[in-house]
Design an enzyme around this catalytic site. Structure first.
Site, PDB file in Angstrom:
ATOM      1  N   GLU A  80      46.972  56.517  52.542  1.00  9.76           N
ATOM      2  CA  GLU A  80      45.630  56.981  52.159  1.00  9.76           C
ATOM      3  C   GLU A  80      44.621  56.559  53.223  1.00  9.76           C
ATOM      4  O   GLU A  80      44.752  55.493  53.820  1.00  9.76           O
ATOM      5  CB  GLU A  80      45.261  56.372  50.799  1.00  9.76           C
ATOM      6  CG  GLU A  80      43.818  56.488  50.379  1.00  9.76           C
ATOM      7  CD  GLU A  80      43.338  57.935  50.283  1.00  9.76           C
ATOM      8  OE1 GLU A  80      42.228  58.203  50.774  1.00  9.76           O
ATOM      9  OE2 GLU A  80      44.070  58.780  49.728  1.00  9.76           O
ATOM     10  N   CYS A 129      26.078  70.022  27.665  1.00  6.18           N
ATOM     11  CA  CYS A 129      27.030  70.585  28.633  1.00  6.18           C
ATOM     12  C   CYS A 129      28.383  70.658  27.939  1.00  6.18           C
ATOM     13  O   CYS A 129      29.128  69.674  27.898  1.00  6.18           O
ATOM     14  CB  CYS A 129      27.093  69.730  29.889  1.00  6.18           C
ATOM     15  SG  CYS A 129      28.260  70.367  31.124  1.00  6.18           S
ATOM     16  N   CYS A 168      43.497  71.751  46.744  1.00  4.42           N
ATOM     17  CA  CYS A 168      42.240  72.140  46.109  1.00  4.42           C
ATOM     18  C   CYS A 168      41.528  73.216  46.932  1.00  4.42           C
ATOM     19  O   CYS A 168      40.369  73.538  46.668  1.00  4.42           O
ATOM     20  CB  CYS A 168      41.332  70.925  45.927  1.00  4.42           C
ATOM     21  SG  CYS A 168      40.894  70.081  47.459  1.00  4.42           S
TER      22      CYS A 168
END
EC number: 2.1.1.190
Length: 438
Positions: free
Chosen positions: A321, A168, A395
């Site tokens: 968080e 990979c 993202c």
């Protein structure tokens, strides 16, 4: 025997057409026009004339697969990976890196422009190496009873079937070199029929391996794995279930963010592209225009990837968080780096946060780095805090565009946009946006 017509039953004839490709979408598909609608073509690049097999024909768009490239683009390159087109991990190795980056930047600009109602340009592209960048990977394991062999690899596109890989090239070289010997080791275990998956991570203090096994391992298998870990100088962790993790050999891993040491558990989230992560952190700090007397709020802070570098530069930092284990790790990392001006809180940021002990502090700057779902639950609270600057790391461009609208209609203006090429050769689009209060 009576036969009944079913509206769901559709007989289609595979159609082949020739088109010229105009654009590349962020998923690496060529975009052309055919019969007055968009056609998305896997394996095609802008400027190419291609013969296409139509695989799906909808009212507003169609999809196809390039059967033959009649005129090739100058930006077509030879993929380095022998498994490309079979493995679902990468979609764009046939496209030169500048073309990949520009197509993602254009898609990001279009989405933000549409949401804001004004032209938005991407100011910069933050990228790194095209290959050898990924420091984390999970490989599926599947025993084949017919030929008594173990498959190890990634999923095929839109399938649960594994592609048995031998290499990979997007992995860090240290991890790529482990693939074949690891496959041989796992295939020789007596528990080979009852293995789930394997995770490889490259920490700054060396590689580590996490093996998910479905049954208890016998002494012989454990010895083989431990010998493998010593031979290849890696830390070995065994995972009998999704909650437990047994450290067999090696040290606990760590990585550095802006020269700060962050320890982490093998299952903790870390950014997979260290080169881009370092640039991203530095750019975020620069955009916030930090002053010594600033108080900064870091939402969705994880174990302190941004929080700890922020704390070196300002009076006070609060990190919030939703995962308790990451909060504990962030507090430990602050102590490890001798930082006494940072506090971590565990809080579900989808709930009302106004009564939390940290929520009423006078924050001058805010940074947030949410998951793909974005941050709809906390955007109104950010507005109430009225920070001078907000840096949003994303993202998912769709949720970024949605959340941006909340700021833009509340007296903030969009100052800077960066496309973060965190995952070359894939359709993942990461970005970072700076807002300032007008």
């Amino acid at each position: 025997m009576a036969q009944f017509y079913s509206a769901k039953r559709r007989v289609t004839t595979r159609q082949t057409v020739t088109v010229t490709v105009d654009d590349l979408d962020l998923f690496g598909q060529g975009v052309a026009r055919h019969n007055g609608k968009a056609m998305f073509i896997s394996g095609a690049l802008p400027g190419e004339q291609v013969e296409v097999d139509i695989t799906e024909d909808k009212r507003q768009f169609s999809r196809g697969k390039a059967r033959r490239i009649l005129t090739a683009s100058e930006q077509r390159v030879k993929p380095l990976c022998p498994h490309f087109s079979h493995c679902g991990g990468c979609q764009q190795q046939h496209a030169a890196l500048p073309l990949q980056q520009q197509s993602k930047a254009s898609a990001l600009a279009r989405m933000l422009s549409r949401e804001s109602g004004q032209p938005v340009a991407v100011d910069e592209i933050i990228g790194g190496s095209a290959y050898g960048y990924r420091r984390r990977a999970r490989l599926g394991l599947n025993y084949q009873p017919k030929n008594q062999t173990l498959q190890m690899g990634f999923r095929k596109p839109a399938s649960n079937d594994l592609v048995n890989i031998t290499q990979c090239p997007i992995l860090k070289p240290e991890l790529n070199a482990l693939i074949q010997p690891l496959h041989q080791c796992l295939g020789s275990l007596q528990a080979v029929r009852r293995l789930g998956h394997v995770e490889l991570v490259l920490a700054d203090n060396g590689p580590l391996l996490v093996l998910r096994h479905l049954d208890a391992l016998n002494a012989a298998d454990r010895l083989k794995l431990e010998q493998f870990s010593h031979k290849h100088q890696l830390a070995l962790f065994l995972a009998p279930d999704s909650d437990k993790l047994e450290q067999v050999s090696g040290e606990m891993p760590y990585y550095q963010s802006d020269r700060m040491k962050l320890t982490f558990s093998p299952r903790d989230f870390i950014q997979v592209n260290d080169q881009v992560n370092q640039q991203m952190v530095a750019q975020a700090l620069a955009w916030l225009d930090l002053q010594p007397d600033d108080k900064v709020l870091d939402l969705f802070c994880g174990m302190g990837n941004f929080t700890l570098p922020l704390a070196k530069l300002v009076q006070n930092v609060v990190g919030v968080e939703g995962v308790a284990a990451l909060v504990a790790k962030g507090a430990y990392n602050a102590q490890l780096n001798n930082l006494s001006n940072v506090t971590f809180y565990h809080q579900n940021l989808e709930e009302d946060v106004t009564r939390q002990p940290w929520a009423a502090q006078g924050f001058t700057k805010v940074l947030l780095d949410p998951a793909r779902a974005g941050a709809p639950g906390v955007m109104q609270h950010i507005i109430k805090l009225a920070p001078q600057r907000v840096v949003y790391v994303s993202c998912n461009p769709t949720t970024l565009a949605r959340d941006s609208q909340t700021l833009l209609t509340s007296g903030y203006q969009l100052e800077r946009v960066a496309m973060l090429d965190m995952f070359p050769h894939t359709g993942h689009l990461e970005s970072m946006v700076l807002f300032s209060k007008t």
